[in-house]
Design an enzyme around this catalytic site. Structure first.
Site, short mmCIF file in Angstrom:
data_model
loop_
_atom_site.label_atom_id
_atom_site.label_comp_id
_atom_site.label_asym_id
_atom_site.label_seq_id
_atom_site.Cartn_x
_atom_site.Cartn_y
_atom_site.Cartn_z
N GLU A 1 18.25 -63.27 96.84
CA GLU A 1 19.38 -62.34 96.69
C GLU A 1 19.82 -61.80 98.06
O GLU A 1 19.89 -60.59 98.28
CB GLU A 1 19.05 -61.21 95.74
CG GLU A 1 18.86 -61.68 94.30
CD GLU A 1 18.66 -60.55 93.31
OE1 GLU A 1 18.95 -60.75 92.13
OE2 GLU A 1 18.20 -59.47 93.73
N GLU B 1 18.38 -66.19 87.57
CA GLU B 1 17.73 -65.01 86.99
C GLU B 1 18.62 -64.38 85.93
O GLU B 1 19.83 -64.29 86.10
CB GLU B 1 17.45 -63.94 88.06
CG GLU B 1 16.40 -64.28 89.09
CD GLU B 1 16.15 -63.13 90.05
OE1 GLU B 1 16.47 -61.97 89.69
OE2 GLU B 1 15.64 -63.38 91.15
#
Length: 671
Positions: free
Chosen positions: A156, A313
């Protein structure tokens, strides 16, 4: 997973089910239990070593791979593929203790301390040197391991540290500006530094847009966003280059295409990953989290150029970082997952495998919850796994869409900047408003960049495209002139890519194509409605609009501009354009968009309604699949003929989709 753009080993067959796993948080005896449960759950791919730096490199240059070796061998021996992280997302305490200069600095000059994650400056050469040394060790050790199916760069990127204002970042920003503009004169012109005595005479005078006493320079702020996105992309590229020297396995990182992250321009990132992967979590701070999920999935597919992509995710249930962390209701995990599949995902992965007993994410849900496997949540996991296995044949197909929606991160940055006409008008709100009503009309949308070739689309939606380059504006105008159909909403075409206003009347770049000219904006306070001649109401915004070649479809009946057009339609070349000069209520907005859809002969995939029933098609050659997802509380019937894969039954003429259910039909092709 789908093919990884030609790189690496063969992809996993079918729709991949995967998860993040943090074995460093557990004892080896739990690893054995976890792998047995992963096998039971049909897990195909496990992401590991995402936050493993402090375990792997306990002191500078001192590496210990014993635990990671054991986990990799255990997973591989049980037929579970590995998505191996580079472990660089968060530096270990010894690194920030020895080199506090790598810590990021906020706009007010405050240095942020370690103790969370991503405590590093993207431009720091010290961080980069240590991170790449670790990646080199990981890549050399595992680059040819047969169990590694995917490389996962960092994690991320930019979630917390996208904007750093330290002196190292300042020098990197100046270097970036030299490359972009070539000369101080060109920068002064682009930044409009004649305003407020900001003219620069030397590169060393330029700083990041740190906190000021007044509003800052808009173009400086916009360029700093561009620089910051590029700086993090450069971090990704540096790690990827090391991986590719030691391995032919595909390389990716997890994007964050979601409503609350806006700092990275993923149109510029997408060409540099071997498969586009995204993290997405339902955001219950929004009015319609499910619609935003569909939007994010369509945007991720756009980043992938229409090719199948990867959901890296999502949450099995609640997250831990919203004000109210709502659990998923029975069946919601399946509906959410198959919404991603319907909109192009060939991999469905979760954070996380086993719920942690400690740490900042201890209340984040997992496939194995704190209560263990004797739970309804575990049964939901087994149900999802079984359904995904039945959908194996869908993998590799592409989503069918005749409508495009133009989306721009720089326009988002600029439109939401300081000193704008109304703080109540926010870019993403306006984008979501148009997307949601198209979705409610049963229209599947491709989300594309402003520079995309639009020639294959029947209809293009252009919401709040405030800043647009000459090249992109020309492409859009030529699309309409050549016979295309476009719907443009207010605060579009106002500025160029440097956030300079296009003079001569709004909406600048699209004035001729829309057949209008706007003299002045009339924003209003939230909650104050304006009546419309066609019924319904508008709010937030009005414009003193004059018709040139367009005709009015609706006018204000009250407010600051009674009698002035609010919605217009124009013939431009061989095409048609609509302009919406205000924020319409949902019913009126849907009505205008429906006119455009019908004029453009866009076939609706699903039924018109409130968006609670989604119908999307994926196809490839002779294969054609209809996904029907019912988020509502009543049964719906849809026309379909073929074989339904979820319940393994034939369908002749009518498909019944119960409340909360998902159906996927392999459609018979017409003879």
């Amino acid at each position: 997973m789908a093919d990884h753009q030609g790189r690496g080993r063969p992809a996993l067959a079918g729709i991949t089910l995967g998860c993040d796993y943090n074995p460093e948080q557990w004892s080896p005896s739990v690893w054995l239990e976890d792998v047995a449960l992963m096998t039971e759950a049909g897990i195909d791919l496990v992401a590991i070593n995402i936050f493993g730096w402090s375990d792997l490199e306990t002191q500078p240059g001192r590496y210990d791979f014993d635990r990671l070796d054991a986990v990799i061998e255990l997973l591989h021996a049980n037929g579970i593929g590995i998505n191996l992280g580079t472990a660089t997302a968060s530096p270990p305490p010894w690194l920030t203790a020895q080199h506090p200069e790598i810590l990021p600095v906020t706009a007010d000059g405050t240095r942020r301390f370690p103790g969370g994650r991503q405590a590093w400056c993207p431009s720091s050469p010290v961080y980069r040197r240590h991170a790449l040394a670790l990646v080199e060790q990981v890549a050399k050790r595992y680059g040819r391991h047969p169990g590694i199916l995917l490389w996962h760069v960092s994690n991320e990127l930019g979630c917390h540290n996208a904007l750093c204002y330290c002196d190292v970042s300042a020098e990197a920003f100046r270097d970036w500006l030299r490359q972009r503009y070539g000369s101080i004169a060109a920068l002064n012109s682009a930044w409009g530094t004649a305003f407020w005595s900001q003219r620069y005479h030397d590169w060393a005078e330029i700083q990041p847009p740190r906190a000021t006493l007044s509003a800052g320079n808009p173009t400086q702020i916009l360029d700093f966003h561009r620089f910051s996105s590029d700086a993090l992309l450069d971090c990704h590229q540096a790690e990827a280059e090391v991986l590719r020297r030691h391995s032919d396995v595909p390389v990716t990182t997890n994007f964050m295409v979601t409503a609350h992250i806006r700092n990275l321009d993923y149109w510029s990132w997408a060409p540099h990953v071997d498969i586009v992967a995204n993290d997405h979590y339902l955001d219950h701070r929004l009015d319609d989290p499910t619609a935003e999920l569909s939007f994010a999935a369509d945007l991720t597919r756009g980043l992938s150029g229409g090719a199948p992509w990867m959901l890296m995710e999502q949450a099995a249930g609640a997250v831990n970082w919203q004000p109210y962390n709502l659990a998923k209701t029975p069946g919601q995990m399946l509906r959410n997952s198959l919404t991603h599949v319907a909109r192009g995902a060939d991999s469905i992965c979760f954070f996380q495998w086993r719920a942690a007993p400690y740490g900042a994410e201890k209340f984040h849900s997992a496939l194995v919850p704190h209560a263990g496997t004797d739970t309804a949540a575990w049964q939901e996991v087994l149900r999802l796994s079984a359904v995904l296995k039945r959908l194996r044949e869908v993998a590799g197909t592409r989503v069918l869409a005749d409508t495009a929606l133009i989306f721009s991160w720089p326009s988002w940055w600029a439109a939401d900047g300081e000193g704008r006409p109304s703080e109540a008008v926010r870019y993403l709100d306006q984008v979501h408003a148009v997307y949601n009503e198209l979705r409610s009309l049963g229209v599947t949308v491709d989300i594309v960049a402003p520079t995309t070739d639009l020639s294959t689309y029947r209809l293009v939606a252009i919401p709040c495209l405030y800043a647009v380059s000459d090249a992109a504006a020309t492409r859009i105008n030529e699309y309409v002139a050549g016979g295309g159909h476009a719907v443009v909403t207010f605060f579009s075409g106002i500025a160029d890519e440097n956030d300079h206003i296009r003079l001569g009347g709004y909406p600048g770049a699209f004035r001729d194509m829309l057949g209008i000219s706007v003299e002045e904006f009339f924003p209003s306070e939230p909650g104050r409605a304006m009546g419309l001649s066609t019924g319904g109401h508008a709010s937030l915004w009005a414009e003193n609009l004059r018709l040139t070649t367009a005709r009015a479809l609706s006018r204000y009946t009250d407010g600051p501009l009674p009698g002035v057009p609010a919605v217009t339609r124009n013939t431009y070349g061989d095409g048609t354009s609509w302009y919406i000069a205000t924020a319409l209520d949902t019913t009126t907005l849907r009505h205008v968009l429906k006119q455009a859809v019908e004029t453009a002969c866009v076939p609706a995939t699903g039924p018109e309604g409130d968006g609670s029933v989604e119908v999307v098609r994926r196809a490839d050659g002779e294969r054609r699949y209809l996904f029907a997802i019912n988020h509502g509380t009543t049964t719906v019937e849809l026309p379909a003929t073929g074989h339904e894969l979820v319940d393994d039954q034939p369908i002749t003429g009518t498909l019944r989709v119960g409340a909360g259910q998902v159906r996927v039909v392999r459609e018979d092709r017409p003879r």
